[in-house]
Scaffold this active site. Sequence first.
Site, mmCIF file in Angstrom:
data_model
loop_
_atom_site.group_PDB
_atom_site.id
_atom_site.type_symbol
_atom_site.label_atom_id
_atom_site.label_comp_id
_atom_site.label_asym_id
_atom_site.label_seq_id
_atom_site.Cartn_x
_atom_site.Cartn_y
_atom_site.Cartn_z
ATOM 1 N N HIS A 286 1.082 -42.526 10.431
ATOM 2 C CA HIS A 286 1.201 -42.486 11.912
ATOM 3 C C HIS A 286 1.423 -41.307 12.547
ATOM 4 O O HIS A 286 2.750 -40.603 11.925
ATOM 5 C CB HIS A 286 2.196 -43.674 12.452
ATOM 6 N N LYS B 209 4.410 -52.326 14.708
ATOM 7 C CA LYS B 209 3.000 -52.608 14.579
ATOM 8 C C LYS B 209 2.408 -52.067 13.146
ATOM 9 O O LYS B 209 1.636 -52.623 12.427
ATOM 10 C CB LYS B 209 2.285 -51.734 15.722
ATOM 11 N N SER C 262 9.054 -49.856 18.265
ATOM 12 C CA SER C 262 7.772 -50.050 18.726
ATOM 13 C C SER C 262 6.835 -49.553 17.760
ATOM 14 O O SER C 262 5.708 -50.224 17.306
ATOM 15 C CB SER C 262 7.697 -49.268 20.166
ATOM 16 N N ASP D 249 5.802 -56.246 21.317
ATOM 17 C CA ASP D 249 5.743 -54.906 21.569
ATOM 18 C C ASP D 249 5.002 -54.469 23.087
ATOM 19 O O ASP D 249 5.242 -53.448 23.703
ATOM 20 C CB ASP D 249 5.409 -53.965 20.513
ATOM 21 N N ARG E 249 8.783 -50.505 29.409
ATOM 22 C CA ARG E 249 9.430 -49.245 29.280
ATOM 23 C C ARG E 249 8.662 -48.250 30.192
ATOM 24 O O ARG E 249 9.347 -47.316 30.728
ATOM 25 C CB ARG E 249 9.485 -48.802 27.673
#
Length: 425
Positions: free
Chosen positions: A82, A187, A183, A161, A168
């Site tokens: 990620h 995931k 967050s 989320d 947010r």
Amino acid sequence: MDAIDVIRAKRDGGTLTPEQIDWTIDAYTRGVMADEQMAALAMAILLNGMTRAEVARWTEAMIRSGERMDWSGLDRPTTDKHSTGGVGDKITLPLAPLVAACGAAVPQLSGRGLGHTGGTLDKLESIPGWRASLSPEEMLAVLTDVGAVVCAAGSGLAPADRRLYALRDVTGTVESIPLIASSIMSKKIAEGTGALVLDVKVGSGAFMKTVDQARELAETMVGIGTDHGVRTVALLTAMDRPLGRAVGNAVEVAESVEVLAGGGPSDVVELTVTLAREMLAAAGLASAKDPADALADGSAMDVWRRMISAQGGDPDAPLPTAKETHDVPAPASGVLTRLDAYAVGVAAWRLGAGRARKEDPVSAAAGVLCHAKPGDRVTAGRPLLTLHTDDPSRIDRALEALDGAIEVVPDGAPDLLPLVIDRVG
């Protein structure tokens, strides 16, 4: 439980109990807790932070709000990457097939671009026929057959989320490191991967502007992954200049294919190979085929072609090209010492490569090509950048974004972050 009691506890600097966290996430997901109450709690978290135990429990509660994928039936270990996002960050495209070519399975759930940072799915959708939405059964089939899949997360994955992220975004609480970390990790853990490598970008084109901020985020996310039984490491990498030479959608796909063909910009190749080695090591495959060899012998390219075809794409189809181009000349002769990543990202966005709102369309052909990188010698009047767009009315605003972004000196060296700054985990 009462929302006001939870808000007051965090507002006053207290530590939320596991029961309070579980109730909060469940109540907000079900609509029992109002948006304004969650907004107040998010601001309290931004101002007062969270302990490692709080962040781990908050993440766990968000994972439990939806489904969790399971790849235990595969005959190879799973590993994923990620990135926190940047300018020209096309690394997922060559990386997923490269790691698969070395023996791991890569279930890569990716996102779309917003603002100056590009989205992997937007880039891949410039390939004719390619589709981002796959069912879990389709994902499993592609992973089993090909070894790598890049697609959108389904609506059942961490739905808490999705609600909290949108809130947010409009309440000034995006910058909270506990909320960013939970967050991302909710995931990724729900995705079911056994190992995870985080690429935390640092610099003007990244969300984290300083090394200290990036390290804090990396340590928080590595802690969450470790606490949830996922082997997790993080690299802090440079985003003070664009990554590679292409910034946009189709232009980044073309550059990624160059890398898979054994060429491409040296920084893209270096970071792709470095992350691939980390992913394989985290999956217990450190002694597997070396990623540099898989680029050189064509096996990574073979997996790319099969991966694109498996998701409906034509790997041989011509990519979209822009109707209009505009060259930005070098302002002087000498050494290019600065090419600001944020400015180049905003320029690409204004040319149509990105979106201001999640529902906005993007142009596959829009983007920026950089003909020189910081440290290169340039000649006054020669093209330094080429802007690509289907709408010539966008060019002036893209040029405005680049005002002050380029610095050329007669002689000297740029003051740049190293490509790989640090490792956490």
